[in-house]
Design a protein around this motif. Structure first.
Motif, short mmCIF file in Angstrom:
data_model
loop_
_atom_site.label_atom_id
_atom_site.label_comp_id
_atom_site.label_asym_id
_atom_site.label_seq_id
_atom_site.Cartn_x
_atom_site.Cartn_y
_atom_site.Cartn_z
N ALA A 39 0.84 -1.16 -0.10
CA ALA A 39 0.05 -0.09 0.12
C ALA A 39 0.73 1.24 -0.11
N GLY A 40 0.34 2.21 -0.81
CA GLY A 40 1.24 3.20 -0.89
C GLY A 40 2.32 3.35 -1.92
N THR A 41 2.64 2.46 -2.74
CA THR A 41 3.46 2.16 -3.72
C THR A 41 3.01 2.65 -4.91
N THR A 42 3.86 3.31 -5.83
CA THR A 42 3.26 3.66 -7.12
C THR A 42 4.13 2.95 -8.11
N VAL A 43 3.23 2.27 -9.18
CA VAL A 43 3.67 1.18 -10.14
C VAL A 43 3.11 2.13 -11.50
N LEU A 44 3.97 1.38 -12.53
CA LEU A 44 3.51 1.83 -13.70
C LEU A 44 2.78 0.74 -14.63
N THR A 45 1.89 1.10 -15.51
CA THR A 45 1.22 -0.29 -16.24
C THR A 45 1.79 -0.06 -17.73
N ASP A 46 1.45 -0.90 -18.42
CA ASP A 46 1.97 -1.11 -19.85
C ASP A 46 1.12 -0.18 -20.76
N ASP A 47 0.12 0.36 -20.44
CA ASP A 47 -0.76 0.90 -20.99
C ASP A 47 -0.64 2.55 -20.86
N PRO A 48 0.03 3.44 -21.67
CA PRO A 48 0.15 4.74 -21.57
C PRO A 48 -1.14 5.49 -21.34
N LEU A 49 -2.23 5.07 -21.82
CA LEU A 49 -3.40 5.69 -21.30
C LEU A 49 -3.76 5.58 -19.67
N VAL A 50 -3.26 4.66 -19.19
CA VAL A 50 -3.51 4.22 -17.61
C VAL A 50 -2.46 4.99 -16.96
N GLY A 51 -1.33 4.68 -17.41
CA GLY A 51 0.01 5.25 -16.73
C GLY A 51 0.37 4.62 -15.38
N GLU A 52 0.52 5.54 -14.38
CA GLU A 52 0.92 5.27 -13.01
C GLU A 52 -0.43 4.90 -12.15
N LEU A 53 -0.19 4.04 -11.30
CA LEU A 53 -1.21 3.69 -10.35
C LEU A 53 -0.50 3.52 -9.12
N THR A 54 -1.46 3.95 -7.85
CA THR A 54 -0.99 3.98 -6.46
C THR A 54 -1.74 2.84 -5.83
N VAL A 55 -1.15 1.70 -5.43
CA VAL A 55 -1.54 0.79 -4.52
C VAL A 55 -2.19 1.15 -3.55
N SER A 56 -3.30 0.80 -3.06
CA SER A 56 -4.04 1.09 -1.89
C SER A 56 -4.29 -0.01 -0.98
N GLN A 57 -4.24 -1.15 -1.59
CA GLN A 57 -4.19 -2.66 -0.61
C GLN A 57 -4.05 -3.69 -1.40
N LEU A 58 -3.07 -4.63 -0.97
CA LEU A 58 -2.88 -5.79 -1.65
C LEU A 58 -3.32 -6.96 -0.58
N ARG A 59 -4.10 -7.87 -0.97
CA ARG A 59 -4.38 -9.07 0.06
C ARG A 59 -4.17 -10.33 -0.47
N GLN A 60 -3.76 -11.38 0.25
CA GLN A 60 -3.42 -12.70 -0.40
C GLN A 60 -4.12 -13.65 0.44
N ALA A 61 -4.79 -14.50 -0.04
CA ALA A 61 -5.55 -15.49 0.75
C ALA A 61 -5.74 -16.73 -0.36
N SER A 62 -5.69 -17.95 0.29
CA SER A 62 -5.70 -19.17 -0.23
C SER A 62 -4.98 -19.23 -1.73
N GLY A 63 -3.88 -18.68 -1.63
CA GLY A 63 -3.10 -18.58 -2.92
C GLY A 63 -3.48 -17.85 -3.95
N LYS A 64 -4.56 -17.03 -3.68
CA LYS A 64 -4.76 -16.15 -4.60
C LYS A 64 -4.59 -14.46 -4.23
N ALA A 65 -4.33 -13.55 -5.06
CA ALA A 65 -3.99 -12.32 -4.46
C ALA A 65 -5.13 -11.24 -5.15
N THR A 66 -5.44 -10.18 -4.37
CA THR A 66 -6.31 -9.10 -5.00
C THR A 66 -5.54 -7.92 -4.45
N ILE A 67 -5.64 -6.92 -5.49
CA ILE A 67 -5.03 -5.49 -5.33
C ILE A 67 -5.95 -4.43 -5.67
N ALA A 68 -6.11 -3.32 -4.85
CA ALA A 68 -6.73 -2.30 -5.13
C ALA A 68 -5.87 -0.80 -5.48
#
Length: 192
Positions: A39-68
């Motif tokens: 959370a709080g990390t800024t990442v880049l996407t491979d789509d220039p129209l989307v650009g940068e995103l800031t992670v608000s949450q990363l959850r992992q449970a039962s071998g699966k991950a969700t991110i917001a």
């Protein structure tokens, strides 16, 4: 659609299906350091129209991950991001390479024989693959996993492959020999 990864960046993950109504998405994590998606990390996407995103949450449970992400607040926006790659600047890591570093490397078998040349690295849904041009000219997709590509020596200019039988076009399947202990010796009759 083929992604272009900017020089100096590595893939942290691939966005999957929307999860819930508030903009969360499934993510296939492709880094050993999940703290790079904290959370709080800024990442880049491979789509220039989307650009940068800031992670608000990363959850992992039962071998699966969700991110917001702070910029994504509903399911429609989340679903539109499906398939995007999440990127970050590369860090100095012993076993990390840029895809462009691998293009042109010689491919060798574990016994040292020439198996071809790496043409490129392609990002695929399950894992990356090496596009290999074999000595015959055949092009083969080789899963870029440690069990099949145990050694990558960028400085030495080669990769070592341990392909399973039948993966490479120039390597025929081994046929079991019909000769040996199952054949009767001269003058002996096989049991009926």
């Amino acid at each position: 659609m083929s992604s272009v990864i900017p020089e100096g960046h590595v893939i942290l993950g691939r966005i999957g299906a929307a999860h819930g109504l508030r903009g969360e998405v499934r993510i296939e994590i492709r880094t050993d350091d999940s703290a790079r998606l904290a959370a709080g990390t800024t990442v880049l996407t491979d789509d220039p129209l989307v650009g940068e995103l800031t992670v608000s949450q990363l959850r992992q449970a039962s071998g699966k991950a969700t991110i917001a992400f702070e910029q994504v607040n509903d399911r429609d926006d989340a679903e539109a991001m499906r398939g995007l790659l999440i990127l970050a600047p590369a860090q100095d890591e012993d076993d990390a390479w840029y895809p462009s570093d691998l293009a042109g490397l010689a491919a060798r078998g574990q016994d040292g024989r020439a198996l071809g040349e790496v043409l490129e690295v392609r990002a695929m849904p399950a894992h990356d693959v090496l596009v290999l041009r074999e000595p015959s000219g055949a092009r083969t997709l080789v899963p870029f996993v440690r069990s099949i590509v145990p050694v990558v020596d960028v400085a030495g200019g080669f990769v070592v492959l341990a392909p399973p039988g039948g993966l490479l076009a120039d390597e025929p399947l081994e046929e079991e020999s019909l000769e040996g202990d199952d054949q009767p010796d001269d003058g002996e009759q096989a049991p009926a």
